[in-house]
Scaffold this active site. Sequence first.
Site, PDB file in Angstrom:
ATOM      1  N   ARG A  23     -48.757 -99.038 -76.601  1.00 55.66           N
ATOM      2  CA  ARG A  23     -49.957 -99.490 -75.889  1.00 55.66           C
ATOM      3  C   ARG A  23     -50.837-100.267 -76.874  1.00 55.66           C
ATOM      4  O   ARG A  23     -50.904 -99.929 -78.048  1.00 55.66           O
ATOM      5  CB  ARG A  23     -50.702 -98.259 -75.373  1.00 55.66           C
ATOM      6  CG  ARG A  23     -51.868 -98.536 -74.484  1.00 55.66           C
ATOM      7  CD  ARG A  23     -52.405 -97.241 -73.883  1.00 55.66           C
ATOM      8  NE  ARG A  23     -51.485 -96.755 -72.862  1.00 55.66           N
ATOM      9  CZ  ARG A  23     -51.141 -95.477 -72.698  1.00 55.66           C
ATOM     10  NH1 ARG A  23     -51.639 -94.550 -73.489  1.00 55.66           N
ATOM     11  NH2 ARG A  23     -50.307 -95.124 -71.737  1.00 55.66           N
ATOM     12  N   ASN A  87     -55.440 -88.007 -78.313  1.00 56.42           N
ATOM     13  CA  ASN A  87     -54.032 -88.342 -78.502  1.00 56.42           C
ATOM     14  C   ASN A  87     -53.503 -87.641 -79.739  1.00 56.42           C
ATOM     15  O   ASN A  87     -54.097 -87.750 -80.811  1.00 56.42           O
ATOM     16  CB  ASN A  87     -53.869 -89.855 -78.720  1.00 56.42           C
ATOM     17  CG  ASN A  87     -54.332 -90.664 -77.541  1.00 56.42           C
ATOM     18  OD1 ASN A  87     -53.739 -90.606 -76.480  1.00 56.42           O
ATOM     19  ND2 ASN A  87     -55.406 -91.424 -77.721  1.00 56.42           N
ATOM     20  N   ASP A 103     -47.884 -92.563 -81.548  1.00 59.02           N
ATOM     21  CA  ASP A 103     -48.272 -91.631 -80.484  1.00 59.02           C
ATOM     22  C   ASP A 103     -47.136 -90.631 -80.258  1.00 59.02           C
ATOM     23  O   ASP A 103     -45.991 -91.031 -80.062  1.00 59.02           O
ATOM     24  CB  ASP A 103     -48.544 -92.422 -79.200  1.00 59.02           C
ATOM     25  CG  ASP A 103     -48.957 -91.536 -78.044  1.00 59.02           C
ATOM     26  OD1 ASP A 103     -50.163 -91.474 -77.779  1.00 59.02           O
ATOM     27  OD2 ASP A 103     -48.077 -90.915 -77.413  1.00 59.02           O
ATOM     28  N   ASP A 105     -47.059 -88.278 -77.742  1.00 55.76           N
ATOM     29  CA  ASP A 105     -46.984 -87.834 -76.341  1.00 55.76           C
ATOM     30  C   ASP A 105     -48.015 -86.796 -75.923  1.00 55.76           C
ATOM     31  O   ASP A 105     -48.602 -86.919 -74.865  1.00 55.76           O
ATOM     32  CB  ASP A 105     -45.581 -87.298 -75.988  1.00 55.76           C
ATOM     33  CG  ASP A 105     -44.463 -88.180 -76.502  1.00 55.76           C
ATOM     34  OD1 ASP A 105     -44.501 -89.391 -76.219  1.00 55.76           O
ATOM     35  OD2 ASP A 105     -43.584 -87.674 -77.205  1.00 55.76           O
ATOM     36  N   ASP A 107     -51.321 -84.803 -75.325  1.00 55.21           N
ATOM     37  CA  ASP A 107     -52.721 -85.196 -75.199  1.00 55.21           C
ATOM     38  C   ASP A 107     -53.529 -83.977 -74.792  1.00 55.21           C
ATOM     39  O   ASP A 107     -53.002 -83.048 -74.177  1.00 55.21           O
ATOM     40  CB  ASP A 107     -52.890 -86.276 -74.120  1.00 55.21           C
ATOM     41  CG  ASP A 107     -52.050 -87.514 -74.394  1.00 55.21           C
ATOM     42  OD1 ASP A 107     -52.233 -88.117 -75.462  1.00 55.21           O
ATOM     43  OD2 ASP A 107     -51.216 -87.867 -73.539  1.00 55.21           O
ATOM     44  N   ASP A 120     -49.024 -83.489 -70.852  1.00 55.28           N
ATOM     45  CA  ASP A 120     -47.797 -84.213 -71.198  1.00 55.28           C
ATOM     46  C   ASP A 120     -46.810 -83.438 -72.062  1.00 55.28           C
ATOM     47  O   ASP A 120     -46.042 -84.030 -72.828  1.00 55.28           O
ATOM     48  CB  ASP A 120     -48.131 -85.565 -71.856  1.00 55.28           C
ATOM     49  CG  ASP A 120     -48.950 -86.453 -70.932  1.00 55.28           C
ATOM     50  OD1 ASP A 120     -48.769 -86.349 -69.698  1.00 55.28           O
ATOM     51  OD2 ASP A 120     -49.782 -87.232 -71.429  1.00 55.28           O
ATOM     52  N   GLU A 123     -43.344 -84.709 -71.218  1.00 59.88           N
ATOM     53  CA  GLU A 123     -43.048 -85.996 -71.858  1.00 59.88           C
ATOM     54  C   GLU A 123     -42.695 -85.781 -73.332  1.00 59.88           C
ATOM     55  O   GLU A 123     -41.755 -86.391 -73.858  1.00 59.88           O
ATOM     56  CB  GLU A 123     -44.260 -86.924 -71.728  1.00 59.88           C
ATOM     57  CG  GLU A 123     -44.061 -88.293 -72.326  1.00 59.88           C
ATOM     58  CD  GLU A 123     -45.311 -89.164 -72.233  1.00 59.88           C
ATOM     59  OE1 GLU A 123     -45.341 -90.184 -72.934  1.00 59.88           O
ATOM     60  OE2 GLU A 123     -46.243 -88.827 -71.474  1.00 59.88           O
TER      61      GLU A 123
END
Length: 175
Positions: A23, A87, A103, A105, A107, A120, A123
Amino acid sequence: MNFPKVGSKIQIQSYKHNGSIHRIWEETIVLKGTSKVVIGGNDRILVKESDGRHWRTREPAICYFDSEQWFNTIGMIRADGIYFYCNLGTPFTWDEEALKYIDYDLDIKVFPDMTFKLLDEDEYAMHRKMMKYPPEIDRILQRSVDELVSWIHQRKGPFAPQFVESWYERFLQYR
């Protein structure tokens, strides 16, 4: 090493463990830039996702990056209070192109009353297998979740009373 100068506009880039871009946040204004901490402010900025989608943030935000912590925070200023999106990821690096981090994953969303929710985990479990996160990364991230929760409980760093509000006042001077 140079660090982003106060008042300058920078890009923030997050990557995944495999090196792919995750991102990109455009135009965050640096409010503090040192070897240890970068604090930035933004409002309704463009965010580009790795799949080509893009969107704009909905509210002013104060971002906090620490060179020693495996997390960063975004304090979002809304009508009903300050929300944080945290994050879990590597400490930041700065290379004149952008502020960057990986990152991982996980959060944590923090609500105005300082209650919070870990997000998450599914994830994270999927990417841990798919990208073969080493066991040391898993240990660091679990410790970092505990550290982040401790900061929330203690109202430390970006969670301190008036932290977001005072940095937002500085941000307004650059708009």
